[in-house]
Design a protein around this motif. Structure first.
Motif, PDB file in Angstrom:
ATOM      1  N   ALA A 102       0.738  -1.328   0.204  1.00 20.30           N
ATOM      2  CA  ALA A 102       0.134   0.152   0.018  1.00 20.30           C
ATOM      3  C   ALA A 102       0.750   1.387   0.117  1.00 20.30           C
ATOM      4  O   ALA A 102       1.954   1.262   0.572  1.00 20.30           O
ATOM      5  CB  ALA A 102      -0.859  -0.125   1.148  1.00 20.30           C
ATOM      6  N   ASP A 103       0.269   2.402  -0.391  1.00 25.29           N
ATOM      7  CA  ASP A 103       1.228   3.733  -0.489  1.00 25.29           C
ATOM      8  C   ASP A 103       1.970   4.338   0.829  1.00 25.29           C
ATOM      9  O   ASP A 103       2.877   4.445   0.317  1.00 25.29           O
ATOM     10  CB  ASP A 103       0.324   4.517  -1.418  1.00 25.29           C
ATOM     11  CG  ASP A 103       0.109   4.592  -2.783  1.00 25.29           C
ATOM     12  OD1 ASP A 103       0.936   3.556  -3.348  1.00 25.29           O
ATOM     13  OD2 ASP A 103      -0.477   5.385  -3.540  1.00 25.29           O
ATOM     14  N   THR A 107       5.689   4.303   0.733  1.00 20.68           N
ATOM     15  CA  THR A 107       6.315   5.930   0.686  1.00 20.68           C
ATOM     16  C   THR A 107       7.299   5.612   1.710  1.00 20.68           C
ATOM     17  O   THR A 107       8.395   6.272   1.465  1.00 20.68           O
ATOM     18  CB  THR A 107       5.505   6.899   1.104  1.00 20.68           C
ATOM     19  OG1 THR A 107       4.147   6.606   0.144  1.00 20.68           O
ATOM     20  CG2 THR A 107       5.819   8.144   0.881  1.00 20.68           C
ATOM     21  N   ALA A 125       2.956   6.779  -6.085  1.00 18.17           N
ATOM     22  CA  ALA A 125       1.306   6.927  -6.460  1.00 18.17           C
ATOM     23  C   ALA A 125       0.689   5.656  -6.784  1.00 18.17           C
ATOM     24  O   ALA A 125       1.200   5.067  -7.830  1.00 18.17           O
ATOM     25  CB  ALA A 125       1.167   7.874  -7.220  1.00 18.17           C
ATOM     26  N   ASP A 126      -0.424   4.978  -6.233  1.00 21.76           N
ATOM     27  CA  ASP A 126      -0.906   4.024  -6.669  1.00 21.76           C
ATOM     28  C   ASP A 126      -0.092   2.689  -6.952  1.00 21.76           C
ATOM     29  O   ASP A 126      -0.186   1.835  -7.869  1.00 21.76           O
ATOM     30  CB  ASP A 126      -1.825   4.137  -7.929  1.00 21.76           C
ATOM     31  CG  ASP A 126      -2.859   5.235  -7.821  1.00 21.76           C
ATOM     32  OD1 ASP A 126      -3.448   5.165  -6.651  1.00 21.76           O
ATOM     33  OD2 ASP A 126      -3.083   5.565  -8.756  1.00 21.76           O
ATOM     34  N   GLY A 127       0.971   2.577  -5.733  1.00 20.65           N
ATOM     35  CA  GLY A 127       1.791   1.527  -5.980  1.00 20.65           C
ATOM     36  C   GLY A 127       2.986   1.775  -6.966  1.00 20.65           C
ATOM     37  O   GLY A 127       3.836   0.879  -7.003  1.00 20.65           O
ATOM     38  N   VAL A 128       3.038   2.880  -7.776  1.00 20.54           N
ATOM     39  CA  VAL A 128       4.206   3.002  -8.502  1.00 20.54           C
ATOM     40  C   VAL A 128       5.189   3.871  -8.161  1.00 20.54           C
ATOM     41  O   VAL A 128       4.865   5.024  -7.808  1.00 20.54           O
ATOM     42  CB  VAL A 128       3.578   3.800 -10.021  1.00 20.54           C
ATOM     43  CG1 VAL A 128       4.600   3.871 -11.110  1.00 20.54           C
ATOM     44  CG2 VAL A 128       2.503   2.668 -10.508  1.00 20.54           C
ATOM     45  N   LYS A 153       4.219  -1.653  -7.350  1.00 20.80           N
ATOM     46  CA  LYS A 153       3.357  -2.344  -8.675  1.00 20.80           C
ATOM     47  C   LYS A 153       4.343  -2.135  -9.755  1.00 20.80           C
ATOM     48  O   LYS A 153       4.283  -2.824 -10.642  1.00 20.80           O
ATOM     49  CB  LYS A 153       2.305  -1.346  -8.702  1.00 20.80           C
ATOM     50  CG  LYS A 153       1.264  -1.662  -9.648  1.00 20.80           C
ATOM     51  CD  LYS A 153      -0.084  -1.120  -9.700  1.00 20.80           C
ATOM     52  CE  LYS A 153      -1.217  -1.683 -10.700  1.00 20.80           C
ATOM     53  NZ  LYS A 153      -1.293  -1.145 -11.827  1.00 20.80           N
TER      54      LYS A 153
ATOM     55  N   ASP B  28      -1.050  -6.578 -15.688  1.00 23.36           N
ATOM     56  CA  ASP B  28      -0.891  -5.199 -16.101  1.00 23.36           C
ATOM     57  C   ASP B  28       0.248  -4.758 -16.582  1.00 23.36           C
ATOM     58  O   ASP B  28       0.870  -3.544 -16.372  1.00 23.36           O
ATOM     59  CB  ASP B  28      -1.313  -4.293 -14.715  1.00 23.36           C
ATOM     60  CG  ASP B  28      -2.806  -4.577 -14.208  1.00 23.36           C
ATOM     61  OD1 ASP B  28      -3.657  -5.245 -15.138  1.00 23.36           O
ATOM     62  OD2 ASP B  28      -2.976  -4.386 -13.201  1.00 23.36           O
TER      63      ASP B  28
END
Lengths: 162, 139
Positions: A102-103, A107, A125-128, A153, B28
């Motif tokens: 999770a972010d 982070t 952001a969103d796992g990226v 991600k 993805d």
């Protein structure tokens, strides 16, 4: 007395007629196969019949198909007993879903991992994880190893490699 | 499947090198490679291979989380910073206060690895706290 003398003959006749009624192994095999073919789950099972003993072999997807094969063979006319050598295929391991951190914890971990790289800016952001700035070529693998182990991600590496 | 083909050299190398619990999944547009390498050298070798396929790791289409198997019996770890001292902190995170330092090259006691990134360690001076695992390697 006559009757007694006839007895062996009667027994013989009875025996012969019994043998005559008994379905042939090849016919039994065909009936069992027909019965098994009715269900796609058991259609691949192979059958051998010897003196009314049906031996089943092959591989099916689950235990239900395995017992169904035996039940069908047992129910077939002429089958005296069933040797069930049908095996159940090992379940195909469904790949575990990809774990993405999770972010918030990501982070924090990213901040820890990039602390020693002052020329690198990392955002999450969103796992990226997005990397900007510059880095020495020699340091890049170490930073990437650290970031990849945080289960993001994706790592969007926009660093200029020097 | 395209990504699995692109990185086939990498995943084949992982299999050949004896990476255990190897999992390769595409989701993805990212190929996730997880596993446990038998040694740090194998992990480095895989990263070199990854770098050959995707120079500078700029593609953003792989997340490779290959850990190094560590003997449970390992209790001593060496500080492998570039050159500086390693901070030992009160809790797992750089926001935690520093409670001690271990010198570059020093061997310290590993207490617990309950956190992947931060290992609980103790120096010979008796300072106990969390240090960043990336800068520690098994003796």
């Amino acid at each position: 007395m006559k009757m007694l003398r006839l007895l062996p003959a009667l027994v013989l006749v009875a025996g012969l007629s019994f043998t005559g009624c008994k379905p042939k192994d090849s016919d039994i095999k065909a009936s069992v196969e027909k019965s098994l073919k009715e269900n796609p789950a058991t259609s691949s099972v192979m059958v051998m019949v010897n003196d009314g003993v049906a031996t089943l072999s092959g591989e099916v997807a689950d235990a239900a198909a395995q017992s169904e094969s035996a039940a069908k063979a047992t129910a077939t006319k002429g089958v005296k007993s069933v040797v069930n050598n049908v095996t159940v295929a090992a379940p195909v391991m469904a790949p575990a879903p990809v774990t993405i951190t999770a972010d918030d914890p990501l982070t924090n971990s990213v901040r820890d991992a990039t602390k020693d790289y002052p020329t690198v800016t990392a955002t999450v952001a969103d796992g990226v994880i997005t990397l900007n700035g510059t880095i020495a070529k020699a340091s890049l693998p170490k930073l990437m190893m650290a970031l990849n182990s945080l289960q993001p991600k994706k790592v969007d590496n926009k660093l200029t490699v020097k | 499947m395209a990504l699995q083909d692109k990185y086939k050299g990498l995943t084949d190398a992982a299999t050949a090198a004896g990476v255990s619990d190897l999992q390769v999944r595409e989701q993805d547009g990212v190929l996730y490679i997880d596993g446990t390498a038998p040694s740090g050298a194998v992990k480095d070798q895989l990263w070199t291979k990854y770098g050959e396929i995707d120079p500078n790791f700029a593609g953003g289409d792989v997340v490779m989380n290959v850990k190094v198997a560590m003997d449970a019996a390992v209790t001593k770890v060496k500080v492998t910073t570039e050159s500086s001292n390693l901070n030992i902190r009160k809790g797992p995170g750089t926001d935690q206060p520093i409670v001690g330092k271990a010198a570059h090259g020093e061997t310290i006691t590993l207490v617990s690895k309950s956190n992947d990134q931060w290992w609980l360690v103790r120096t010979d001076d008796g300072e106990e706290g969390y240090a960043y695992a990336q800068y520690l390697s098994a003796e």
